[in-house]
Design a protein around this motif. Structure first.
Motif, PDB file in Angstrom:
ATOM      1  N   UNK A 121       0.821  -1.213   0.000  1.00 56.39           N
ATOM      2  CA  UNK A 121       0.000   0.000   0.000  1.00 56.39           C
ATOM      3  C   UNK A 121       0.857   1.267   0.000  1.00 56.39           C
ATOM      4  N   UNK A 122       2.023   1.199   0.658  1.00 58.67           N
ATOM      5  CA  UNK A 122       2.929   2.347   0.718  1.00 58.67           C
ATOM      6  C   UNK A 122       4.349   1.803   0.648  1.00 58.67           C
ATOM      7  N   UNK A 123       5.244   2.580   0.011  1.00 57.59           N
ATOM      8  CA  UNK A 123       6.608   2.111  -0.189  1.00 57.59           C
ATOM      9  C   UNK A 123       7.580   3.278  -0.018  1.00 57.59           C
ATOM     10  N   UNK A 124       8.728   2.974   0.589  1.00 60.38           N
ATOM     11  CA  UNK A 124       9.813   3.942   0.744  1.00 60.38           C
ATOM     12  C   UNK A 124      11.094   3.269   0.279  1.00 60.38           C
ATOM     13  N   UNK A 125      11.709   3.834  -0.785  1.00 59.19           N
ATOM     14  CA  UNK A 125      12.899   3.234  -1.392  1.00 59.19           C
ATOM     15  C   UNK A 125      14.054   4.213  -1.339  1.00 59.19           C
ATOM     16  N   UNK A 126      15.202   3.715  -0.861  1.00 59.98           N
ATOM     17  CA  UNK A 126      16.403   4.547  -0.723  1.00 59.98           C
ATOM     18  C   UNK A 126      17.577   3.819  -1.386  1.00 59.98           C
ATOM     19  N   UNK A 127      18.367   4.513  -2.214  1.00 64.62           N
ATOM     20  CA  UNK A 127      19.494   3.847  -2.886  1.00 64.62           C
ATOM     21  C   UNK A 127      20.662   3.587  -1.933  1.00 64.62           C
TER      22      UNK A 127
END
Length: 819
Positions: free
Chosen positions: A517-523
């Motif tokens: 439902x929600x996503x947080x992506x960090x390299x």
């Protein structure tokens, strides 16, 4: 005659007949009578009964009437009691004597009752009148004294102005108020005006004129100037008296000193002004609660701070109490009344107070409790300070501290291991706990566009992302292209079409399959190149990612990148150690070859050349013998060189464990070995105290032998060699010394040939010589071995020298070498 007129009369006469006859007449007339037959009895009777009148015969035995009268006059309270003296006949001398001893009147014998009764009535009436007048005078004096005391206590004076004669009379009190001596006022109205302050003089004069002319009330306050220049405040009140024609004839009044009242009023006014200024200047809400009336006063800041219009303010205490947060009301009510009832002077508390718009402000409320003379609380004055911002900052700091602590804990856990697999698993597990996310995973983005899920942490009941096929090459290429720029992707609601529109269809399909439902992506970057992604998923419901969560995930991604870098470094170091180990093994093999295979031909050359000289030496030409001798010297030098190289290689390959080594004992053993050389050179060797350190004993012996041997070898041919060996304790402030170790310094100092300081580093390099072999023997390896030994012991070796003045070799070694 009434009982009220029934006076008590003392009859003093030695003639019983006369005394009884007088008594009967007087009792018949209504008087009460007591008797005395002589003067002594009369005095006693008077002292006991205090009669209203005394009738006494002038001629009596024991004590005559004159003497008795004289003695009666000395008794207290006799002055108002009439004494009637009875004489035998009219004798001027007797009469004068009677009046001289205090008689009030006299009567001659024979006594006529009509005359006597008339005298008695008049004397008693006169006595009563005198007594009454005296009492009135005493009362008047008492009232006057009381009035004077009251006037003095009240700092009050009286005045009287005869308007007809323009004469003013002042009481002593008023003169004192004006700073004058009693009786010094000249009685002129103009003089009075002279003492009035110039700024008040016209006002006072006009007020007097208006009172005289129009019957206006005369009640004025004004200032007077005393002789010393000081100012005194007075209030004067007066009444105008008029004659039958209505014309003013007198004006009388009082004047009161009100200086202290005026000073108190001025102080109170200043205090009130200061209070008003403070209430206007401060941002705090000032309140004043009258505990007796239960009324509360508020300053204007209640509108500025909380938004309440002043018109809607209520003086009722309930207005304040109802606006306290319901959760805070009980503790505030209990705590405040506890402070009031326990006699405390101060009260303070923090609570939430409702603003006009319905929001709540955090308040620090501080108050002072005022008590009366009996110690009862009567008033409470306080100030409400808005600490909402301070509370917000404190909460933010607390959360930042908590976040920093959590971040530090995760970082420590990540760095506790340099195994990359363990680092990545710890990362996803700890991030999921910290963010309370449903899923956290780490993706590896390869250069060929493929995606590999390395680690995953997911709550039970949700599908594992690692179970999906991620073979779409365009997806990996898109990730690399998108995240190489350091972009952070935060999506709060994938059900929102506007947010979902920014996601590629393959990517959206994968997240829908995983229930995201929600996503947080960090390299994650490794050496400035995109390595992978740290991703947090919320699957049960949408989630708004806040700034600190984004910053935290970014910082953790950076830590993972650092851990990956460290892991790479560890891998490189491991490989280098392996290569070094192989190199050491090869060096050991070389040492074996050098000690056996290389020296075997040299031994044969030496042996056969020696046999040739022994067997054929006499028949050989001189040139041939010289050649053979040179060949043997070359072989000897070659063997020495090989032995030096073997010693150098064994510094690390055949090192012994560090044990406690006495450098003093080692030095004595070395000097014993060098005894022949010392005797040949005639050298003097001075050895001072040397420490005991943790070291390799064989290498310490090699170090000291090389250094002392060099000092003996490089000496002036014309000078006796002197070698000094000593030590000193060092701190570790030098950048060349290891931090945290305790060092000592070993110094070998000689008076030899020395060298240029610019060669101080060159002499420790292998095969480097500053002199030819013909001058001084050697291979150029000895000092290289010394440096190798010092470095192996975490120390250093340096040289200080001056040509022709000698050399100082300095070795810095830790006393307790690290294991």
């Amino acid at each position: 005659m009434t009982n009220q007129d029934s006076a008590l009369i003392l009859i003093v006469d030695d003639d019983d007949v006369t005394r009884i006859h007088l008594r009967q007449l007087m009792e018949y007339a209504g008087y009460r009578v007591v008797e005395a037959s002589n003067g002594c009895q009369a005095i006693t009777t008077y002292t006991n009964l205090h009669p209203d009148m005394v009738i006494i015969d002038a001629i009596m035995p024991v004590m005559d009437g004159f003497t008795c009268c004289e003695k009666l006059q000395k008794l207290p309270d006799i002055q108002d009691t009439p004494i009637l003296m009875i004489t035998a006949a009219y004798e001027p001398a007797s009469v004068e004597r009677a009046f001289a001893v205090g008689a009030t009147d006299y009567i001659t014998k024979p006594i006529q009752w009509v005359v006597l009764s008339h005298r008695i009535r008049h004397l008693l009436a006169a006595s009563r009148a005198i007594k009454k007048l005296r009492q009135q005078n005493q009362q008047a004096q008492l009232r006057e004294t009381q009035m004077k005391i009251a006037l003095e206590a009240a700092r009050m004076g009286t005045w009287d102005w005869n308007i007809i004669t323009n004469q003013v009379s002042w009481s002593d009190n008023k003169e004192a108020l004006f700073g004058l001596e009693p009786g010094s006022f000249d009685g002129r109205y103009e003089t009075f005006l002279h003492y009035v302050h110039p700024q008040d003089r016209d006002f006072v004069n006009i007020s007097v004129i208006e009172a005289v002319q129009t019957d206006a009330e005369y009640d004025v306050e004004f200032r007077i100037v005393l002789a010393d220049g000081s100012i005194r405040w007075l209030v004067s009140k007066g009444v105008v008296f008029r004659n039958a024609a209505g014309e003013p004839v007198r004006m009388s009044g009082i004047v009161i000193d009100i200086t202290k009242r005026k000073q108190a009023e001025a102080e109170l006014r200043q205090s009130e002004e200061r209070f008003q200024i403070i209430t206007r200047a401060t941002n705090d809400v000032i309140w004043d609660w009258d505990l007796l009336t239960n009324q509360v006063w508020w300053n204007q800041a209640v509108q500025t701070l909380f938004g309440y219009p002043l018109a809607e303010l209520s003086a009722d205490l309930n207005w304040w109490y109802e606006r306290i947060h319901p959760e805070d009301q009980p503790i505030i009510d209990t705590d405040m009344w506890a402070a009031i009832n326990s006699g405390q002077q101060f009260w303070s508390h923090e609570y939430r107070f409702r603003r006009y718009d319905g929001s709540y402000a955090y308040i620090l409320d501080r108050a002072y409790i005022v008590h009366d003379q009996a110690g009862q609380p009567v008033r409470m004055i306080g100030a409400m300070m808005d600490i909402t911002e301070r509370k917000r900052v404190q909460a933010q700091l607390q959360w930042q501290n908590l976040r920093s602590q959590l971040f530090a804990d995760i970082t420590v856990k990540i760095r506790q291991s340099l195994q990359i697999d363990e680092i990545l698993q710890t990362s996803v597990t700890e991030v999921q706990k910290l963010l309370r996310a449903d899923r956290v995973l780490i993706l590896r983005l390869r250069s060929n566009g493929s995606i590999l899920i390395l680690k995953e942490a997911v709550v039970p009941g949700l599908p594992m992302a690692s179970s999906l096929e991620l073979n779409e090459p365009t997806l990996g290429e898109m990730y690399v292209l998108k995240y190489s720029q350091g972009i952070i992707n935060a999506i709060s609601n994938l059900d929102d079409e506007q947010e979902a529109a920014n996601i590629s269809p393959p990517h959206l399909k994968i997240m829908q399959e995983l229930g995201v439902k929600a996503v947080l992506s960090v390299p994650i970057f490794l050496q400035n190149q995109i390595w992978g992604l740290l991703i947090a998923n919320q699957c049960v419901h949408p989630r708004q990612w806040n700034n600190w969560e984004i910053e935290l995930l970014q910082q953790l991604a950076d830590q993972i990148g650092i851990a990956l870098t460290q892991s790479k470094i560890l891998e490189t170091e491991t490989r280098q150690r392996q290569e070094l180990s192989r190199s050491n093994e090869a060096l050991q093999e070389f040492a074996f070859i050098a000690s056996h295979d290389l020296q075997e031909p040299l031994r044969k050359i030496k042996t056969f050349s020696e046999r040739l000289l022994i067997t054929c030496g006499d028949s050989l030409p001189e040139a041939a013998s010289d050649y053979l001798e040179r060949m043997q010297n070359a072989v000897l030098r070659m063997q020495t060189l090989i032995e030096g190289l073997l010693t150098l290689s064994r510094v690390t390959t055949r090192a012994q464990p560090f044990v406690s080594v006495s450098l003093a004992e080692i030095t004595q053993e070395v000097l014993s070995d060098l005894e022949v050389l010392i005797q040949q050179t005639g050298a003097t060797v001075e050895v001072e105290d040397l420490p005991t350190i943790k070291a390799d004993p064989l290498q310490m012996r090699q170090l000291m032998q090389n250094l002392i041997g060099n000092a003996l070898k490089f000496h002036h041919p014309q000078m006796t060699p002197i070698v000094k060996i000593y030590s000193q304790h060092l701190n570790n402030q030098s950048a060349q010394l290891a931090v945290g170790l305790e060092f000592c310094q070993i110094i070998i100092e000689d008076n030899g040939i020395g060298f240029e300081q610019k060669y101080s580093d060159r002499i420790f390099q292998i095969f480097q010589r500053l002199h030819g072999r013909r001058e001084y023997e050697g291979t150029g390896i000895g000092l290289t071995i010394c440096r190798k030994i010092a470095e192996r012991h975490f120390g250093t070796i340096t040289a200080q020298s001056t040509p022709g003045k000698g050399t100082k070799l300095i070795v810095n070694l830790p006393i307790n070498s690290p294991t």
